[in-house]
Design an enzyme around this catalytic site. Structure first.
Site, PDB file in Angstrom:
ATOM      1  CE1 TYR A 235      38.933  -1.250  -6.875  1.00 33.96           C
ATOM      2  CE2 TYR A 235      40.891  -0.020  -7.482  1.00 33.96           C
ATOM      3  CZ  TYR A 235      39.962  -1.004  -7.761  1.00 33.96           C
ATOM      4  OH  TYR A 235      40.072  -1.739  -8.913  1.00 33.96           O
TER       5      TYR A 235
HETATM    6  P1  FDA Z   1      27.744  -2.143  -1.564  1.00 34.77           P
HETATM    7  O1  FDA Z   1      26.399  -2.726  -1.567  1.00 34.77           O
HETATM    8  O2  FDA Z   1      28.612  -2.424  -0.381  1.00 34.77           O
HETATM    9  O3  FDA Z   1      27.633  -0.578  -1.817  1.00 34.77           O
HETATM   10  C1  FDA Z   1      28.746   0.275  -1.924  1.00 34.77           C
HETATM   11  C2  FDA Z   1      28.322   1.713  -1.631  1.00 34.77           C
HETATM   12  O4  FDA Z   1      27.302   2.109  -2.533  1.00 34.77           O
HETATM   13  C3  FDA Z   1      27.726   1.901  -0.240  1.00 34.77           C
HETATM   14  O5  FDA Z   1      27.988   3.206   0.201  1.00 34.77           O
HETATM   15  C4  FDA Z   1      26.247   1.720  -0.492  1.00 34.77           C
HETATM   16  O6  FDA Z   1      25.427   2.308   0.498  1.00 34.77           O
HETATM   17  C5  FDA Z   1      26.086   2.402  -1.840  1.00 34.77           C
HETATM   18  N1  FDA Z   1      24.982   1.819  -2.590  1.00 34.77           N
HETATM   19  C6  FDA Z   1      24.837   0.520  -2.948  1.00 34.77           C
HETATM   20  N2  FDA Z   1      23.707   0.357  -3.630  1.00 34.77           N
HETATM   21  C7  FDA Z   1      23.110   1.562  -3.721  1.00 34.77           C
HETATM   22  C8  FDA Z   1      21.892   2.020  -4.302  1.00 34.77           C
HETATM   23  N3  FDA Z   1      21.087   1.189  -4.930  1.00 34.77           N
HETATM   24  N4  FDA Z   1      21.571   3.328  -4.177  1.00 34.77           N
HETATM   25  C9  FDA Z   1      22.398   4.179  -3.526  1.00 34.77           C
HETATM   26  N5  FDA Z   1      23.568   3.801  -2.969  1.00 34.77           N
HETATM   27  C10 FDA Z   1      23.922   2.496  -3.060  1.00 34.77           C
HETATM   28  N6  FDA Z   1      35.763  -1.891  -8.773  1.00 34.77           N
HETATM   29  C11 FDA Z   1      36.072  -1.645 -10.064  1.00 34.77           C
HETATM   30  O7  FDA Z   1      35.875  -0.524 -10.531  1.00 34.77           O
HETATM   31  N7  FDA Z   1      36.554  -2.630 -10.856  1.00 34.77           N
HETATM   32  C12 FDA Z   1      36.751  -3.889 -10.402  1.00 34.77           C
HETATM   33  O8  FDA Z   1      37.186  -4.762 -11.156  1.00 34.77           O
HETATM   34  C13 FDA Z   1      36.437  -4.165  -9.044  1.00 34.77           C
HETATM   35  N8  FDA Z   1      36.633  -5.410  -8.519  1.00 34.77           N
HETATM   36  C14 FDA Z   1      36.336  -5.638  -7.187  1.00 34.77           C
HETATM   37  C15 FDA Z   1      36.556  -6.911  -6.640  1.00 34.77           C
HETATM   38  C16 FDA Z   1      36.273  -7.144  -5.301  1.00 34.77           C
HETATM   39  C17 FDA Z   1      36.494  -8.511  -4.736  1.00 34.77           C
HETATM   40  C18 FDA Z   1      35.771  -6.109  -4.489  1.00 34.77           C
HETATM   41  C19 FDA Z   1      35.480  -6.345  -3.037  1.00 34.77           C
HETATM   42  C20 FDA Z   1      35.545  -4.863  -5.024  1.00 34.77           C
HETATM   43  C21 FDA Z   1      35.840  -4.611  -6.374  1.00 34.77           C
HETATM   44  N9  FDA Z   1      35.632  -3.362  -6.930  1.00 34.77           N
HETATM   45  C22 FDA Z   1      35.940  -3.126  -8.248  1.00 34.77           C
HETATM   46  C23 FDA Z   1      35.112  -2.277  -6.098  1.00 34.77           C
HETATM   47  C24 FDA Z   1      33.599  -2.166  -6.248  1.00 34.77           C
HETATM   48  O9  FDA Z   1      33.315  -1.520  -7.469  1.00 34.77           O
HETATM   49  C25 FDA Z   1      33.013  -1.312  -5.097  1.00 34.77           C
HETATM   50  O10 FDA Z   1      33.306  -1.911  -3.871  1.00 34.77           O
HETATM   51  C26 FDA Z   1      31.504  -1.119  -5.268  1.00 34.77           C
HETATM   52  O11 FDA Z   1      31.095   0.011  -4.562  1.00 34.77           O
HETATM   53  C27 FDA Z   1      30.732  -2.316  -4.782  1.00 34.77           C
HETATM   54  O12 FDA Z   1      29.367  -2.186  -5.059  1.00 34.77           O
HETATM   55  P2  FDA Z   1      28.335  -3.105  -4.255  1.00 34.77           P
HETATM   56  O13 FDA Z   1      26.982  -2.775  -4.693  1.00 34.77           O
HETATM   57  O14 FDA Z   1      28.785  -4.533  -4.328  1.00 34.77           O
HETATM   58  O15 FDA Z   1      28.631  -2.640  -2.770  1.00 34.77           O
END
Ligand code: FDA
Length: 513
Positions: free
Chosen positions: A458
């Site tokens: 978060y």
């Molecule tokens: P994104 O692609 O934006 O990456 C997030 C971060 O990780 C960035 O710093 C990115 O550079 C890095 N990153 C991504 N992929 C990478 C890779 N392959 N290698 C290295 N670094 C990488 N959390 C939770 O624990 N339980 C929940 O139920 C929820 N529910 C939820 C609902 C909604 C609507 C949102 C917006 C968010 C959540 N979250 C959550 C939070 C969620 O776990 C958190 O935002 C994650 O980091 C999102 O991962 P993404 O890959 O989607 O994000």
């Protein structure tokens, strides 16, 4: 100093140079502002309108790799040209750090083409690429087995890459821990372009990427995860109580029950402001007790009668279903075909959003809860909610240092604050941001202190940011200790070892020592 135009050209030349014998076009791998589809590729995983404004800094180049060599080339060429580097999986970062950099120029590696998932039912494991969403993962598990699941988050469109590397809490985490607790191997590309697995990266780096945030350490390509047993039938319920229906006493009591009850049961609470039923235009607070039980109704009812009789749970409040149907239920998608879990977008993407988090280590008194309700009822903003997620169970059995995620024994529950709005413009932005920050300050007496802990997934830049150049360990500790507690020092050691030049940096990346 090289201009953006030069860097842009140099990056492209460098990149193409890596593939001299390429007999296919790289036009669906590299996008620059000169390409017609640049804007739509950039927009495709923006999940928060706060970072979709014309004034939001835009990348010089977006790379959507089709193969690992494209990522290796992008790292090499970004380093060669002194560019900042962002990696995006699902794009849900609360502060947009996967696709926005205030230090320009920057390149985005978007893992949209890295979505493959392989389920091994016999060994209860799976390989899942970072660009997949957790909804896709759940769907693919359920396609193969009715009795396997995975303990990750609730929103199906969240990406695996950010979610697993930052923690990953969900409805079966009291039984099995978070997603990061259930990772047994991973493949990543490091700053030198080497592809490493658990054995070749070593236990320090493997430790760091399970909860320390992937973006400080490399590009994680794929994860090997342990699937967990789930019963054929689970039971869900949602019980709504307003202040007039005794919500304060129930929330108060819940704090003594939720982290101690049977590990198969997780009851979370959403707190929302609603209109009072008395039709006098008054507003009240509604607490929604939303729950998953890993078992049938006939076991749940006596368990609730024994542990939380005050809630008065009745048979008709409960629904038995399969684990995968419960995924739809908690995502407000009940009745939709399971294929809806394969969607990468959802309606909330259209909102401006600011989130924050806290941890409760002691129950809040009834008097304290009443003060909180009063503050919330008077809020000048409309779509705010907060959520209490109980820990305990497996969450508190795992040691605080097992992985970088430190919120274990002694943590009662996590609080997630979420503020959504649709009105554009600076005054609306200021009004909403000011209010949520004020509410967060107001909450200080009720939550963990020294440090006031927060959950990395978060992400909240209000906690502190790195400098544009290098940031000292002491400065970064202001936010680092909140997310990682005693693990922050080890994270900085690992960072210093694997990325001593601090190439993989962002506003809250781990500093070098
Ligand atoms: P994104 O692609 O934006 O990456 C997030 C971060 O990780 C960035 O710093 C990115 O550079 C890095 N990153 C991504 N992929 C990478 C890779 N392959 N290698 C290295 N670094 C990488 N959390 C939770 O624990 N339980 C929940 O139920 C929820 N529910 C939820 C609902 C909604 C609507 C949102 C917006 C968010 C959540 N979250 C959550 C939070 C969620 O776990 C958190 O935002 C994650 O980091 C999102 O991962 P993404 O890959 O989607 O994000």
């Amino acid at each position: 100093r090289a201009t953006s135009a030069h860097i842009h050209e140099n990056f492209l030349q460098c990149f193409y140079h890596q593939f001299p014998n390429s007999n296919y076009s790289l036009s669906n791998v590299i996008y620059t502002p000169r390409n017609a589809s640049y804007a739509s590729v950039l927009q495709s995983s923006i999940r928060n309108q706060r970072f979709a404004k014309p004034t939001t800094p835009k990348p010089l180049v977006i790379v959507t790799p089709l193969q690992e060599a494209h990522i290796q080339a992008a790292i090499y060429c970004a380093r060669e040209n002194g560019m900042n580097f962002r990696v995006r999986s699902g794009g849900h970062d609360f502060e947009g750090l996967s696709y926005v950099s205030y230090a320009v120029p920057f390149v985005i590696i978007d893992l949209i083409n890295f979505q493959s998932i392989t389920i091994d039912v016999e060994n209860s494991t799976a390989w899942v690429q970072s660009g997949a969403t957790i909804g896709q993962l759940y769907y693919r598990i359920a396609e193969k087995s009715k009795t396997l699941g995975f303990p990750a988050g609730v929103c199906p469109t969240v990406g695996v890459g950010g979610h697993f590397s930052g923690g990953g809490f969900g409805m079966i985490s009291r039984k099995y821990g978070i997603a990061a607790d259930n990772i047994i191997d991973a493949r990543l590309i490091d700053v030198n372009g080497r592809i490493l697995d658990r054995k070749s990266m070593g236990e320090d780096l493997f430790w760091a990427i399970r909860g320390g945030g992937g973006a400080s350490f490399g590009v994680i390509l794929t994860w090997h995860i342990k699937l967990v047993p789930v019963p054929q039938i689970v039971t869900v319920f949602t019980v709504n109580k307003t202040l007039e229906q005794n919500a304060t006493k129930l929330v108060h009591r819940w704090q003594y029950v939720a982290d101690k009850v049977d590990n198969n049961l997780l009851i979370r609470i959403f707190i929302r402001r609603v209109n009072s039923s008395s039709q006098d235009g008054r507003r009240t607070i509604q607490a929604s007790f939303v729950s998953l039980f890993l078992g049938g109704l006939d076991t749940l009812l006596p368990l609730m009668q024994e542990s939380f009789p005050e809630l008065g749970l009745a048979r008709e409040d409960c629904i038995e279903m399969s684990w995968i149907e419960s995924i739809l239920y908690f995502a407000d998608l009940s009745g939709e075909p399971l294929e809806v879990l394969l969607n990468r977008t959802s309606s909330i993407d259209q909102f401006f959003f600011k989130g924050k988090s806290d941890y409760a280590v002691e129950p809040i008194s009834e008097d304290g809860l009443e003060q909180i309700w009063k503050e919330f009822i008077a809020a000048p903003v409309e779509t705010f909610e907060f959520l209490f997620n109980p820990y305990g169970g497996r969450m508190s059995e795992i040691s605080k240092i097992e992985i970088p995620f430190p919120h274990r024994y002694g943590t009662l529950y996590n609080i997630h604050y979420g503020l959504y709005w649709v009105e554009k413009g600076t005054s609306s932005y200021n009004k909403h941001m000011t209010w949520i920050r004020r509410f967060y300050s107001f909450m200080a007496p009720f939550v963990s202190k020294s440090p006031r802990s927060a959950y990395l997934n978060y992400r909240d830049l209000d906690l502190g940011e790195n400098n544009k150049g290098n940031t000292s360990y002491a400065q970064a500790s202001i936010w680092g200790l909140k997310y990682f507690g005693i693990n922050f020092k080890r994270l900085a050691h690992v960072k210093t070892m694997v990325d001593p030049g601090n190439f993989f940096k962002n506003e809250q990346s781990i500093p070098i020592l």
